[in-house]
Design a protein around this motif. Structure first.
Motif, PDB file in Angstrom:
ATOM      1  N   SER A   8       0.828  -1.196   0.000  1.00  0.00           N
ATOM      2  CA  SER A   8       0.000   0.000   0.000  1.00  0.00           C
ATOM      3  C   SER A   8       0.868   1.254   0.000  1.00  0.00           C
ATOM      4  N   PHE A   9       0.333   2.308  -0.552  1.00  0.00           N
ATOM      5  CA  PHE A   9       0.944   3.638  -0.543  1.00  0.00           C
ATOM      6  C   PHE A   9       2.398   3.609  -0.978  1.00  0.00           C
ATOM      7  N   ASN A  10       3.313   4.079  -0.131  1.00  0.00           N
ATOM      8  CA  ASN A  10       4.724   4.179  -0.513  1.00  0.00           C
ATOM      9  C   ASN A  10       5.559   3.051   0.095  1.00  0.00           C
ATOM     10  N   ARG A  11       4.961   1.906   0.256  1.00  0.00           N
ATOM     11  CA  ARG A  11       5.693   0.770   0.836  1.00  0.00           C
ATOM     12  C   ARG A  11       6.297  -0.103  -0.255  1.00  0.00           C
ATOM     13  N   VAL A  44       6.302  -2.994  -5.502  1.00  0.00           N
ATOM     14  CA  VAL A  44       6.300  -1.582  -5.115  1.00  0.00           C
ATOM     15  C   VAL A  44       4.861  -1.089  -5.071  1.00  0.00           C
ATOM     16  N   GLY A  45       4.539  -0.313  -4.041  1.00  0.00           N
ATOM     17  CA  GLY A  45       3.211   0.288  -3.937  1.00  0.00           C
ATOM     18  C   GLY A  45       3.038   1.421  -4.930  1.00  0.00           C
ATOM     19  N   PRO A  46       1.815   1.919  -5.078  1.00  0.00           N
ATOM     20  CA  PRO A  46       1.543   2.963  -6.068  1.00  0.00           C
ATOM     21  C   PRO A  46       2.092   4.333  -5.705  1.00  0.00           C
ATOM     22  N   GLY A  47       2.414   4.560  -4.443  1.00  0.00           N
ATOM     23  CA  GLY A  47       2.915   5.867  -4.017  1.00  0.00           C
ATOM     24  C   GLY A  47       1.960   6.511  -3.028  1.00  0.00           C
ATOM     25  N   ALA A  48       2.373   7.641  -2.505  1.00  0.00           N
ATOM     26  CA  ALA A  48       1.581   8.344  -1.499  1.00  0.00           C
ATOM     27  C   ALA A  48       1.043   9.644  -2.086  1.00  0.00           C
ATOM     28  N   ARG A  49       0.307  10.369  -1.288  1.00  0.00           N
ATOM     29  CA  ARG A  49      -0.216  11.683  -1.684  1.00  0.00           C
ATOM     30  C   ARG A  49       0.227  12.709  -0.656  1.00  0.00           C
ATOM     31  N   ASP A  50       0.536  13.933  -1.131  1.00  0.00           N
ATOM     32  CA  ASP A  50       0.921  14.993  -0.198  1.00  0.00           C
ATOM     33  C   ASP A  50      -0.332  15.706   0.318  1.00  0.00           C
ATOM     34  N   ARG A  51      -0.155  16.766   1.069  1.00  0.00           N
ATOM     35  CA  ARG A  51      -1.298  17.473   1.676  1.00  0.00           C
ATOM     36  C   ARG A  51      -2.243  18.076   0.646  1.00  0.00           C
ATOM     37  N   ASP A  52      -1.720  18.410  -0.520  1.00  0.00           N
ATOM     38  CA  ASP A  52      -2.545  18.995  -1.572  1.00  0.00           C
ATOM     39  C   ASP A  52      -3.223  17.935  -2.435  1.00  0.00           C
ATOM     40  N   GLY A  53      -2.935  16.660  -2.176  1.00  0.00           N
ATOM     41  CA  GLY A  53      -3.534  15.577  -2.950  1.00  0.00           C
ATOM     42  C   GLY A  53      -2.736  15.173  -4.168  1.00  0.00           C
ATOM     43  N   LYS A  54      -1.551  15.760  -4.335  1.00  0.00           N
ATOM     44  CA  LYS A  54      -0.713  15.404  -5.486  1.00  0.00           C
ATOM     45  C   LYS A  54      -0.051  14.053  -5.241  1.00  0.00           C
ATOM     46  N   HIS A  55       0.022  13.272  -6.297  1.00  0.00           N
ATOM     47  CA  HIS A  55       0.616  11.941  -6.220  1.00  0.00           C
ATOM     48  C   HIS A  55       2.140  12.031  -6.129  1.00  0.00           C
ATOM     49  N   ILE A  56       2.734  11.321  -5.162  1.00  0.00           N
ATOM     50  CA  ILE A  56       4.189  11.244  -5.020  1.00  0.00           C
ATOM     51  C   ILE A  56       4.584   9.805  -5.350  1.00  0.00           C
TER      52      ILE A  56
END
Length: 97
Positions: A8-11, A44-56
């Motif tokens: 999940s996320f950035n794992r 690899v996970g899909p990545g995380a999101r920052d406070r503005d909702g942008k994909h990292i």
């Protein structure tokens, strides 16, 4: 078996590289051989999101060899093999030949 688990996320799912216990000629190496804190990226996970909702996105891809911290990660057993889950931020670097 590891392909069933998508982090999940950035794992990142990593299979640790175990140093050989004997040489090609059959000489047994002592157990005090320094451990390599390295592993191979399996998933690899899909990545995380920052406070503005942008994909990292995650900086690594499957097949990369990485340098791992001495402690940390979550151990996961899938079938007969053991894997470890790390966050993208926990990885110290990538190793190249």
């Amino acid at each position: 078996m590891a392909k069933r688990l998508i982090p999940s996320f950035n794992r990142i799912l990593i299979e640790k590289i175990i140093p050989p216990s004997k040489t090609n000629s059959g000489i047994l190496l002592p157990e005090k051989t320094p451990k390599l804190n390295s592993g191979k990226v399996v998933a690899v996970g899909p990545g995380a999101r920052d406070r503005d909702g942008k994909h990292i996105p995650v900086n690594l891809k499957e097949g990369d060899t990485v340098l791992l911290p001495e402690y940390g990660g979550t151990e996961v057993k899938l079938g007969e093999k053991e894997y470890h889950l790390y966050r993208d931020d926990d990885i110290l670097g990538t190793l190249h030949d």
